[in-house]
Enzyme design. Structure first.
Site, mmCIF file in Angstrom:
data_model
loop_
_atom_site.group_PDB
_atom_site.id
_atom_site.type_symbol
_atom_site.label_atom_id
_atom_site.label_comp_id
_atom_site.label_asym_id
_atom_site.label_seq_id
_atom_site.Cartn_x
_atom_site.Cartn_y
_atom_site.Cartn_z
ATOM 1 C CE LYS A 157 -7.787 11.715 85.705
ATOM 2 N NZ LYS A 157 -8.619 10.509 85.713
HETATM 3 N N1 PPE Z 1 -9.793 5.505 88.568
HETATM 4 C C1 PPE Z 1 -9.263 5.830 87.377
HETATM 5 C C2 PPE Z 1 -8.197 4.967 86.824
HETATM 6 C C3 PPE Z 1 -9.726 6.946 86.702
HETATM 7 O O1 PPE Z 1 -9.182 7.276 85.533
HETATM 8 C C4 PPE Z 1 -10.774 7.719 87.250
HETATM 9 C C5 PPE Z 1 -11.300 8.924 86.520
HETATM 10 C C6 PPE Z 1 -11.308 7.337 88.497
HETATM 11 C C7 PPE Z 1 -10.781 6.224 89.127
HETATM 12 C C8 PPE Z 1 -12.380 8.133 89.173
HETATM 13 O O2 PPE Z 1 -11.894 9.383 89.592
HETATM 14 P P1 PPE Z 1 -12.836 10.673 89.721
HETATM 15 O O3 PPE Z 1 -13.148 11.115 88.334
HETATM 16 O O4 PPE Z 1 -12.006 11.651 90.478
HETATM 17 O O5 PPE Z 1 -14.044 10.267 90.449
HETATM 18 N N2 PPE Z 1 -11.282 8.820 85.121
HETATM 19 C C9 PPE Z 1 -11.367 10.018 84.315
HETATM 20 C C10 PPE Z 1 -10.958 9.757 82.882
HETATM 21 C C11 PPE Z 1 -11.881 8.956 82.050
HETATM 22 C C12 PPE Z 1 -11.505 8.966 80.585
HETATM 23 O O6 PPE Z 1 -12.132 8.242 79.847
HETATM 24 O O7 PPE Z 1 -10.606 9.715 80.180
HETATM 25 C C13 PPE Z 1 -12.737 10.642 84.409
HETATM 26 O O8 PPE Z 1 -13.704 10.005 84.818
HETATM 27 O O9 PPE Z 1 -12.854 11.829 84.089
#
Ligand code: PPE
Length: 318
Positions: A157
């Site tokens: 991330k």
């Molecule tokens: N893909 C991406 C690109 C992504 O950013 C997230 C989380 C996920 C998949 C799902 O990952 P998880 O949260 O571990 O289930 N995105 C984070 C950021 C969102 C934002 O607006 O900033 C989140 O959901 O916290």
């Protein structure tokens, strides 16, 4: 509600004082890594969902970015996240740790920059609004491609990765959609701008494997929950038209939680509202994160539990 305190480099400070100088490397180059974590109100008080897994992914992201040494150990960051929630007296909130290149490194070399760490929290209920939860949202396939695995590191991330998400989500929302679905450079379905994606067809659940996408912790939780509920979950490459003919499509992430897609590229998905398997998983997920499913109790880290790391002053003197 905004927080009163933010954790900055080892201590809680009033949020208004949690600032960085203009010449912060990460501000210029996106050279930071972050996490998105949620705390939920449970019977045992506020608890953070899969906190250790999130902090481990944060540390992994820093390693991927090439940071050789972090100023804080994993357990210290875990405690700091809990302390920050506790200090703000929040129950349901979002926790945002960030490891960033601070001063130096204007020669584009990670080794020449110092590293800072902050943890912010804020109250954030429905990321996509209450209607999205019940009815589902509308998405389109973005004109922007998701990262190639050797252009940006998709397991991390990294803040800079999200410029791609901003391009896509902004375009989709300006077009009148709620979210963008992104294809990888081969044309397979990758993920949304901030969520992983699943489809349901003939009672089976499908999702792209994690090759080109973030290893989502919500994705992982839902795969486990779906297996435990007796659903078959298949990880395989998915094409754009497999979405069009799916019975259900849903996306998931920490911020979004579990949200159905009722329409993609002007094609109605299934019955045009969140489908039955989506709703089933959504409902169980909401119980799990609120501590109402004892089977998954170890996923919840009570904010008021004793700390993992011992503050230096607590070590008995010889
Ligand atoms: N893909 C991406 C690109 C992504 O950013 C997230 C989380 C996920 C998949 C799902 O990952 P998880 O949260 O571990 O289930 N995105 C984070 C950021 C969102 C934002 O607006 O900033 C989140 O959901 O916290």
């Amino acid at each position: 509600m905004e927080s009163q305190f933010t954790w900055m480099n080892g201590r809680l400070v009033p949020t208004a004082q949690a600032t960085v100088p203009f010449l912060t490397n990460a501000l210029h180059y996106g050279t930071a890594v972050f996490e998105g974590i949620r705390s939920y109100n449970t019977e045992r008080g506020p608890a953070i969902f899969r906190l250790r897994d999130h902090i481990q992914r944060l540390v992994n992201s820093a390693r991927v970015l090439g940071i050789k040494q972090l100023p804080f150990e994993l357990d210290v960051l875990i405690d700091a996240a809990k302390e920050t929630v506790r200090a703000n007296h929040f129950t349901d909130c979002y926790v945002r740790p960030l490891i960033y290149l601070s001063s130096g490194g204007f020669n584009l070399n990670v080794d020449f920059a110092s590293v800072g760490v902050g943890i912010a929290v804020w109250e954030w209920h429905q990321y996509m609004g209450p209607e999205a939860l019940a009815k589902g949202i509308r998405a389109n396939i973005s004109s922007f491609t998701r990262h190639h695995v050797n252009v940006m590191m998709t397991k991390a991330k990294i803040s800079g990765n999200y410029a791609n998400s901003f391009l896509a989500r902004t375009e989709s929302m300006r077009l009148g959609f709620d979210e963008a679905i992104m294809l990888d450079p081969l044309g397979n379905v990758a993920e949304c701008t901030g969520e992983n994606l699943f489809l349901v067809r003939g009672g089976k659940i499908y999702t792209p494997n994690v090759n080109t996408v973030l290893e989502g912790i919500t994705r992982d939780s839902l795969v486990t929950i779906a297996h435990d509920l007796g659903y078959e979950v298949i990880e395989m490459p998915l094409s754009r038209d497999q979405l069009y003919i799916a019975d259900e499509v849903f996306v998931c992430g920490t911020a979004a939680e579990v949200i159905g897609l009722r329409e993609i590229d002007f094609r109605t998905i299934g019955s045009g509202e969140s489908g039955p398997i989506t709703r089933h998983l959504q409902q169980v997920f909401h119980q799990v994160v609120r501590g109402q499913e004892p089977r998954y109790a170890e996923w919840l880290d009570a904010v008021n539990a004793p700390l993992m790391s011992q503050p230096a002053s607590a070590v008995p003197a010889e």
